[in-house]
Design a protein around this motif. Sequence first.
Motif, mmCIF file in Angstrom:
data_model
loop_
_atom_site.group_PDB
_atom_site.id
_atom_site.type_symbol
_atom_site.label_atom_id
_atom_site.label_comp_id
_atom_site.label_asym_id
_atom_site.label_seq_id
_atom_site.Cartn_x
_atom_site.Cartn_y
_atom_site.Cartn_z
ATOM 1 N N ILE A 180 11.686 -5.899 0.564
ATOM 2 C CA ILE A 180 12.148 -4.832 -0.669
ATOM 3 C C ILE A 180 11.687 -5.173 -2.021
ATOM 4 C CG2 ILE A 180 14.148 -3.545 -1.714
ATOM 5 C CD1 ILE A 180 15.154 -3.835 1.734
ATOM 6 N N GLY A 181 11.705 -6.665 -1.674
ATOM 7 C CA GLY A 181 11.276 -6.567 -3.462
ATOM 8 C C GLY A 181 9.946 -6.782 -4.535
ATOM 9 N N ALA A 182 8.823 -6.496 -3.031
ATOM 10 C CA ALA A 182 7.757 -6.694 -3.021
ATOM 11 C C ALA A 182 7.542 -5.352 -3.198
ATOM 12 C CB ALA A 182 6.867 -6.868 -2.097
ATOM 13 N N TYR A 183 8.321 -4.218 -2.275
ATOM 14 C CA TYR A 183 7.964 -2.874 -2.916
ATOM 15 C C TYR A 183 8.344 -2.638 -3.709
ATOM 16 C CZ TYR A 183 8.893 2.183 -2.655
ATOM 17 O OH TYR A 183 8.483 3.635 -2.067
ATOM 18 N N VAL A 184 9.786 -3.336 -4.981
ATOM 19 C CA VAL A 184 9.763 -2.305 -5.772
ATOM 20 C C VAL A 184 8.948 -3.035 -7.149
ATOM 21 C CG1 VAL A 184 12.004 -2.580 -7.820
ATOM 22 C CG2 VAL A 184 12.226 -2.322 -5.440
ATOM 23 N N GLU A 185 8.369 -4.212 -6.718
ATOM 24 C CA GLU A 185 7.286 -4.960 -7.732
ATOM 25 C C GLU A 185 6.071 -4.758 -7.933
ATOM 26 O OE1 GLU A 185 4.972 -9.226 -8.137
ATOM 27 O OE2 GLU A 185 6.920 -8.805 -6.757
ATOM 28 N N THR A 186 5.389 -3.342 -6.790
ATOM 29 C CA THR A 186 4.887 -2.729 -6.315
ATOM 30 C C THR A 186 4.427 -1.627 -7.444
ATOM 31 O OG1 THR A 186 3.710 -4.548 -4.079
ATOM 32 C CG2 THR A 186 2.442 -2.355 -5.889
ATOM 33 N N LEU A 187 5.705 -0.997 -7.456
ATOM 34 C CA LEU A 187 5.779 0.176 -7.709
ATOM 35 C C LEU A 187 6.044 0.198 -9.239
ATOM 36 C CD1 LEU A 187 8.496 1.936 -6.124
ATOM 37 C CD2 LEU A 187 6.221 3.294 -6.169
ATOM 38 N N GLU A 224 19.259 0.188 -6.171
ATOM 39 C CA GLU A 224 19.112 1.764 -5.493
ATOM 40 C C GLU A 224 18.089 1.618 -4.481
ATOM 41 O OE1 GLU A 224 17.783 5.507 -8.447
ATOM 42 O OE2 GLU A 224 17.137 3.858 -9.061
ATOM 43 N N CYS A 225 16.362 1.035 -4.629
ATOM 44 C CA CYS A 225 16.036 0.465 -3.106
ATOM 45 C C CYS A 225 16.583 0.581 -2.040
ATOM 46 C CB CYS A 225 15.008 -0.360 -3.554
ATOM 47 S SG CYS A 225 13.632 -0.061 -2.235
ATOM 48 N N ARG A 226 17.656 -0.306 -2.113
ATOM 49 C CA ARG A 226 18.516 -1.030 -0.471
ATOM 50 C C ARG A 226 19.530 0.269 -0.814
ATOM 51 N NH1 ARG A 226 17.698 -5.592 -3.270
ATOM 52 N NH2 ARG A 226 16.588 -7.395 -1.488
ATOM 53 N N GLU A 227 20.042 1.009 -1.588
ATOM 54 C CA GLU A 227 20.954 1.818 -0.972
ATOM 55 C C GLU A 227 19.608 3.046 -0.212
ATOM 56 O OE1 GLU A 227 24.306 5.329 -3.078
ATOM 57 O OE2 GLU A 227 23.746 3.459 -4.030
ATOM 58 N N ASP A 228 18.814 3.660 -0.939
ATOM 59 C CA ASP A 228 17.792 4.278 -0.505
ATOM 60 C C ASP A 228 17.075 4.021 0.969
ATOM 61 O OD1 ASP A 228 18.071 6.247 -3.236
ATOM 62 O OD2 ASP A 228 16.186 5.232 -3.687
ATOM 63 N N PHE A 229 17.182 2.991 0.660
ATOM 64 C CA PHE A 229 17.431 1.920 2.422
ATOM 65 C C PHE A 229 17.960 2.622 3.489
ATOM 66 C CE2 PHE A 229 16.695 -1.042 5.534
ATOM 67 C CZ PHE A 229 15.330 -1.144 5.520
ATOM 68 N N GLY A 230 19.425 1.998 2.949
ATOM 69 C CA GLY A 230 20.007 2.389 3.784
ATOM 70 C C GLY A 230 20.372 4.018 4.667
ATOM 71 N N ALA A 247 11.359 5.189 -0.568
ATOM 72 C CA ALA A 247 11.942 3.950 1.048
ATOM 73 C C ALA A 247 12.472 4.775 2.010
ATOM 74 C CB ALA A 247 13.612 3.411 0.026
ATOM 75 N N TYR A 248 12.253 6.139 2.199
ATOM 76 C CA TYR A 248 12.655 6.181 3.163
ATOM 77 C C TYR A 248 11.184 5.562 4.019
ATOM 78 C CZ TYR A 248 12.343 9.705 7.726
ATOM 79 O OH TYR A 248 11.694 9.888 8.901
ATOM 80 N N GLU A 282 0.754 -1.261 -0.209
ATOM 81 C CA GLU A 282 -0.139 -0.082 0.398
ATOM 82 C C GLU A 282 0.689 1.064 0.160
ATOM 83 O OE1 GLU A 282 -3.516 0.390 -0.385
ATOM 84 O OE2 GLU A 282 -3.161 -2.118 -0.921
ATOM 85 N N ALA A 283 1.598 1.178 0.772
ATOM 86 C CA ALA A 283 3.098 2.222 0.523
ATOM 87 C C ALA A 283 3.275 2.889 -0.440
ATOM 88 C CB ALA A 283 4.400 2.303 1.943
ATOM 89 N N ALA A 284 3.798 1.599 -1.388
ATOM 90 C CA ALA A 284 3.766 1.375 -2.835
ATOM 91 C C ALA A 284 3.235 2.063 -3.497
ATOM 92 C CB ALA A 284 4.170 -0.078 -3.488
ATOM 93 N N ARG A 285 1.900 1.642 -3.472
ATOM 94 C CA ARG A 285 0.942 2.276 -4.322
ATOM 95 C C ARG A 285 0.805 3.880 -4.289
ATOM 96 N NH1 ARG A 285 -4.107 -0.687 -6.369
ATOM 97 N NH2 ARG A 285 -5.259 0.457 -5.572
#
Length: 355
Positions: free
Chosen positions: A281-288, A300-306, A257-258, A145-148
């Motif tokens: 994290i994979g589900a987030y990127v996949e939903t985007l 890129e998402c994992r780097e933003d996550f850090g 990713a914040y 839902e966050a990705a949506r």
Amino acid sequence: MSIKSFPILPERMTASWLESALGVGIASVDVEPIGAGAGFAGSVYRARIEYKESDTGLPDALIWKTVSNDERTRHFLTTLGVYEREARFYGQLADGLRIAPRPYFSRFDAEEGTFCLIIEDVSYMKPGDQIAGCAFEEALSVVREAARLHSAFWSEKGDAPPDWVPTFDGGSGYFARMHSVAWRQLERTVEGIPEGLIEAARRIGPRVSDVKARISRAPLTLTHGDLRLDNIFFSRDPSADGIKLIDWQAIRMGRGAYDLAYFLSTSVPAEMRQSRQNELIGAYVETLRAHGVEGYTEVECREDFGWALLDIVTFVGIIGSTLDFQSARGLELSGTIISRLWQTIEDNSALDLLD
């Protein structure tokens, strides 16, 4: 009381004022405080309403939210602009978002620094509990839902929100000045902070503005900014998807990713996050991607996550040293957040980004 001079105290929430706000006949209204031990940033009440007519189409209970009764907290949050942002969010953006409670009234008084919200009561849903954590299926639902939400405002495909939504680096000078002061106070007042987290805060101190600049780079999106279980309501029907997300006071334009990092590092129990983080994290990127966002990879998402984890250290320090967490639940909650956050920073080697 006119619709312009809205109530901020329970005794001023009258049937006549609510009638003018909602535009329907109100016979009576009773208010009761809710969220004790959880709503630190504002005063929240449930308004039980009796209408003059039976076919208004409006619910018998609504949520009324206004400023904190604590003068210090109220001044701090007014200075940061969080009351104004939440009022504007519900007034301008919430109506088209399925993740947000339905708004019925939203006003902000810039002179007085006060605000008033009348919104949907989502108590028909199951509230999250940040201390208890959640099951994997619930965490997966939140991430999707966050990705949506993020996909709808993604700067390369969606409609940008109004310019009153700040980026993470807006006011970064203030946060850079406050970071070390806040963490010194937190060390004095909160027991059991891991030494590693204290050292991490010291390392982040001189780099606060750099961290905020990094998570303010395009592509940007609208982030909730306080995505945690105490702000989330789940469907009670296991077959139904979707959540409702409350407390939109910390919205920012930044890397999506914040929200992902904030949720996983402060709400998800460490063992479950450690074993399922990559999947989430994979589900987030996949939903985007499924909702039209192109070119954003898991790497890129994992780097933003850090980078987001580093910024959350600053946020936790300033909020933890300013707001009232002295109730029994508040103390347990702050300890839970601090412990989970440090474990997530360690597991992701987030401090290496500062080298």
